[in-house]
Design a protein around this motif. Structure first.
Motif, mmCIF file in Angstrom:
data_model
loop_
_atom_site.group_PDB
_atom_site.id
_atom_site.type_symbol
_atom_site.label_atom_id
_atom_site.label_comp_id
_atom_site.label_asym_id
_atom_site.label_seq_id
_atom_site.Cartn_x
_atom_site.Cartn_y
_atom_site.Cartn_z
ATOM 1 N N THR A 158 0.919 -1.162 -0.184
ATOM 2 C CA THR A 158 -0.001 -0.128 -0.076
ATOM 3 C C THR A 158 0.885 1.314 0.180
ATOM 4 O O THR A 158 1.902 1.303 0.960
ATOM 5 N N ILE A 159 0.714 2.019 -1.172
ATOM 6 C CA ILE A 159 1.513 3.193 -1.214
ATOM 7 C C ILE A 159 0.709 4.472 -0.863
ATOM 8 O O ILE A 159 -0.420 4.572 -1.510
ATOM 9 N N GLU A 160 0.917 5.503 -0.251
ATOM 10 C CA GLU A 160 0.461 6.790 -0.064
ATOM 11 C C GLU A 160 1.313 8.051 -0.038
ATOM 12 O O GLU A 160 2.614 8.068 0.183
ATOM 13 N N CYS A 161 0.876 9.070 -0.565
ATOM 14 C CA CYS A 161 1.758 10.420 -0.656
ATOM 15 C C CYS A 161 1.449 11.011 0.535
ATOM 16 O O CYS A 161 0.269 11.531 1.022
ATOM 17 N N ARG A 162 2.899 11.091 1.589
ATOM 18 C CA ARG A 162 2.559 11.577 2.706
ATOM 19 C C ARG A 162 3.884 12.077 3.076
ATOM 20 O O ARG A 162 4.893 11.348 3.239
ATOM 21 N N ASP A 163 3.909 12.968 3.999
ATOM 22 C CA ASP A 163 5.262 13.677 4.473
ATOM 23 C C ASP A 163 4.831 13.217 6.128
ATOM 24 O O ASP A 163 4.493 13.846 6.676
ATOM 25 N N VAL A 164 5.632 12.318 6.296
ATOM 26 C CA VAL A 164 5.798 11.500 7.531
ATOM 27 C C VAL A 164 6.323 12.178 8.652
ATOM 28 O O VAL A 164 5.924 12.214 9.957
ATOM 29 N N CYS A 165 7.373 13.088 8.305
ATOM 30 C CA CYS A 165 8.049 13.966 9.234
ATOM 31 C C CYS A 165 7.009 14.987 9.931
ATOM 32 O O CYS A 165 7.149 15.060 11.201
ATOM 33 N N LYS A 166 6.212 15.346 9.183
ATOM 34 C CA LYS A 166 5.262 16.171 9.818
ATOM 35 C C LYS A 166 3.890 15.593 10.057
ATOM 36 O O LYS A 166 3.432 16.220 11.012
ATOM 37 N N ASP A 167 3.370 14.973 9.449
ATOM 38 C CA ASP A 167 1.973 14.289 9.636
ATOM 39 C C ASP A 167 2.208 12.678 10.019
ATOM 40 O O ASP A 167 0.940 12.487 10.499
ATOM 41 N N GLY A 168 3.202 12.226 10.302
ATOM 42 C CA GLY A 168 3.290 10.833 10.856
ATOM 43 C C GLY A 168 2.747 9.804 9.773
ATOM 44 O O GLY A 168 2.567 10.124 8.622
ATOM 45 N N PHE A 169 2.581 8.722 10.273
ATOM 46 C CA PHE A 169 2.194 7.498 9.167
ATOM 47 C C PHE A 169 0.775 7.249 9.141
ATOM 48 O O PHE A 169 0.286 6.733 8.256
ATOM 49 N N GLY A 170 0.081 7.661 10.202
ATOM 50 C CA GLY A 170 -1.276 7.517 10.035
ATOM 51 C C GLY A 170 -1.711 6.189 10.156
ATOM 52 O O GLY A 170 -2.873 5.445 9.803
ATOM 53 N N LEU A 171 -1.306 5.107 10.980
ATOM 54 C CA LEU A 171 -1.323 3.926 11.200
ATOM 55 C C LEU A 171 -1.201 3.461 12.759
ATOM 56 O O LEU A 171 -0.854 4.117 13.439
ATOM 57 N N GLU A 172 -2.282 2.348 12.809
ATOM 58 C CA GLU A 172 -2.168 1.808 14.081
ATOM 59 C C GLU A 172 -0.618 1.029 14.453
ATOM 60 O O GLU A 172 -0.006 0.771 13.548
ATOM 61 N N PRO A 173 -0.503 0.773 15.587
ATOM 62 C CA PRO A 173 1.054 0.182 15.829
ATOM 63 C C PRO A 173 0.740 -1.368 15.307
ATOM 64 O O PRO A 173 0.306 -2.464 16.082
ATOM 65 N N ILE A 174 1.060 -1.722 14.234
ATOM 66 C CA ILE A 174 1.090 -2.833 13.482
ATOM 67 C C ILE A 174 2.386 -3.391 12.952
ATOM 68 O O ILE A 174 2.268 -4.561 12.495
ATOM 69 N N ALA A 175 3.429 -2.446 12.956
ATOM 70 C CA ALA A 175 4.546 -2.888 12.180
ATOM 71 C C ALA A 175 5.539 -3.594 12.981
ATOM 72 O O ALA A 175 5.764 -3.597 14.213
ATOM 73 N N ASP A 176 6.032 -4.590 12.249
ATOM 74 C CA ASP A 176 7.020 -5.554 12.827
ATOM 75 C C ASP A 176 8.568 -4.913 12.530
ATOM 76 O O ASP A 176 9.478 -5.104 13.360
ATOM 77 N N ALA A 177 8.507 -4.092 11.328
ATOM 78 C CA ALA A 177 9.685 -3.177 11.260
ATOM 79 C C ALA A 177 9.505 -2.056 10.628
ATOM 80 O O ALA A 177 8.434 -2.146 10.002
ATOM 81 N N VAL A 178 10.407 -0.939 10.682
ATOM 82 C CA VAL A 178 10.319 0.186 9.997
ATOM 83 C C VAL A 178 11.564 0.442 9.399
ATOM 84 O O VAL A 178 12.566 0.359 9.766
ATOM 85 N N PHE A 179 11.480 1.001 8.101
ATOM 86 C CA PHE A 179 12.683 1.361 7.053
ATOM 87 C C PHE A 179 12.584 2.909 6.808
ATOM 88 O O PHE A 179 11.270 3.203 6.229
ATOM 89 N N LEU A 180 13.616 3.676 7.153
ATOM 90 C CA LEU A 180 13.465 5.117 6.734
ATOM 91 C C LEU A 180 14.697 5.499 5.773
ATOM 92 O O LEU A 180 15.887 5.150 6.112
ATOM 93 N N ASP A 181 14.097 6.100 4.734
ATOM 94 C CA ASP A 181 15.306 6.597 3.689
ATOM 95 C C ASP A 181 14.859 8.102 3.549
ATOM 96 O O ASP A 181 14.203 8.260 2.574
ATOM 97 N N LEU A 182 14.987 8.826 4.336
ATOM 98 C CA LEU A 182 14.480 10.241 4.377
ATOM 99 C C LEU A 182 16.137 11.343 4.577
ATOM 100 O O LEU A 182 16.882 10.765 5.188
ATOM 101 N N PRO A 183 15.721 12.519 4.061
ATOM 102 C CA PRO A 183 16.798 13.425 4.499
ATOM 103 C C PRO A 183 16.880 13.882 5.790
ATOM 104 O O PRO A 183 18.079 14.187 6.206
ATOM 105 N N ARG A 184 15.961 13.996 6.479
ATOM 106 C CA ARG A 184 16.030 14.328 7.921
ATOM 107 C C ARG A 184 15.110 12.967 8.760
ATOM 108 O O ARG A 184 14.170 13.146 9.422
ATOM 109 N N PRO A 185 16.054 11.760 8.666
ATOM 110 C CA PRO A 185 15.214 10.648 9.391
ATOM 111 C C PRO A 185 14.995 10.944 10.832
ATOM 112 O O PRO A 185 14.140 10.264 11.501
ATOM 113 N N HIS A 186 15.665 11.732 11.696
ATOM 114 C CA HIS A 186 15.483 11.787 13.182
ATOM 115 C C HIS A 186 14.299 12.635 13.521
ATOM 116 O O HIS A 186 13.598 12.122 14.504
ATOM 117 N N GLU A 187 13.455 13.514 12.405
ATOM 118 C CA GLU A 187 12.261 13.931 12.612
ATOM 119 C C GLU A 187 11.038 12.832 12.477
ATOM 120 O O GLU A 187 9.935 13.169 12.942
#
Length: 330
Positions: A158-187
């Motif tokens: 499932t793909i969505e256009c979203r700025d996760v640094c500002k708006d978050g992921f909009g998901l429930e706590p369902i993930a076994d793993a998270v992968f970030l490839d962002l200019p400012r991942p700490h945000e």
């Protein structure tokens, strides 16, 4: 066409990888009546229909040939259209291992980019797992969605256009793993923490600069992540070539100042370290003499396969930061 479910026979509409040689790969959609043209000649698509993947096809002039391969995430990484900088198989395999991905895993990714990492994740977690991937750039998001659909992967991603640094992921706590490839991942670390299962999970962040890594590590520790570590994966290739080396002839001392050469029984050698003018001493009574030098004219050389590492290692600078979020205590 599916990048997940492999098949044996080439059919019309299939997306195939044309192999013309090392680093000469092309993506072709098999269409009746069309041809693939390369510097080796013309290859009609009709010749591919009904043949098995991996078959060797000759051009119409019989002066060139190619192999038609079934697409895989690894081959797609080498041939995909670059919309952004991508991760290659060296980094991808390490991420897959360290995040403990397997069929059935739920993974959250940001950003999607060119989809190199996304294809590998979907292939790993399919058929019962799922990838939720986010891309803030609208055009890249649309292009990736079309690729997932044409590659038969849309049921597992499932793909969505979203700025996760500002708006978050909009998901429930369902993930076994998270992968970030962002200019400012700490945000995005705080938002990533909120989507990991209460039972805990793993996180990986890819960054090309060490300053990004430093900020990410500090934020990971602040958010309660442990086992924080950063690695850099590099591919080191070797040149393999055939070389001719002289035969090794051992010289053993018989206790005297003369040393008998076993390869040339009548030749005598003066034991080193015996001259008064030379203060060197003989380290061992067993020495090695290289026979087959140009001056002696000997020809008994042996042929060996030798490997030497390349002086330069091609690739891009990139650091993978891993961390663990343990289960929440009740």
């Amino acid at each position: 066409m599916s990048f997940i479910k492999y098949k044996r026979i080439i059919e019309e509409g299939d997306i195939v990888i044309v192999f013309l040689g090392h680093q000469r790969l092309h993506v072709v959609t098999v269409t009746r009546g069309r041809v693939f043209q390369a510097k080796f000649g013309i290859f009609p698509h009709d010749d591919m229909l009904g043949k098995e993947y991996g078959t060797k096809f000759f051009s119409t002039n019989r002066k060139g040939w190619m192999h038609v391969l079934h697409p895989t995430p690894e081959l797609w990484t080498l041939t995909l259209p670059h919309r952004t900088q991508i991760l290659y198989s060296t980094d991808i395999s390490h991420v897959t291992l360290m995040l403990d991905l397997k069929p059935g895993s739920i993974v959250v990714e940001s950003g999607t980019g060119s989809g190199s990492m996304s294809h590998a994740i979907v292939r790993t977690v399919a058929p019962s797992g799922h990838l939720y991937t986010f891309e803030f750039h609208q055009l890249r998001c649309v292009a990736a969605r079309e690729e997932f659909k044409s590659h038969g992967m849309d049921e597992c991603v499932t793909i969505e256009c979203r700025d996760v640094c500002k708006d978050g992921f909009g998901l429930e706590p369902i993930a076994d793993a998270v992968f970030l490839d962002l200019p400012r991942p700490h945000e995005a670390i705080e938002h990533a923490r909120s989507v990991i299962r209460p039972s805990g999970g793993r996180l990986c962040s890819f960054s090309p600069c060490i300053e990004q890594v430093q900020a990410t590590c500090e934020e990971l520790r602040r958010c309660g992540f442990v086992e924080v570590e950063t690695v850099e994966c590099l591919s080191r290739s070797f040149d393999i070539r055939s070389v001719r080396l002289p035969t090794l002839c051992t010289r053993e001392s018989n206790g005297s100042d003369d040393v008998v050469n076993e390869c040339e029984p009548h030749a005598k050698w003066k034991k080193p370290g015996n001259d008064d003018d030379d203060g060197d001493t003989c380290v061992s009574d067993l020495e090695v003499e290289l026979k087959c030098d140009e001056e002696s004219g000997a020809s008994d050389c042996s042929k060996f396969l030798a490997v030497t590492p390349n002086r330069e290692m091609p690739g891009h600078t990139g650091y993978l930061t891993f961390a663990t979020l343990h289960a929440k205590r009740k």
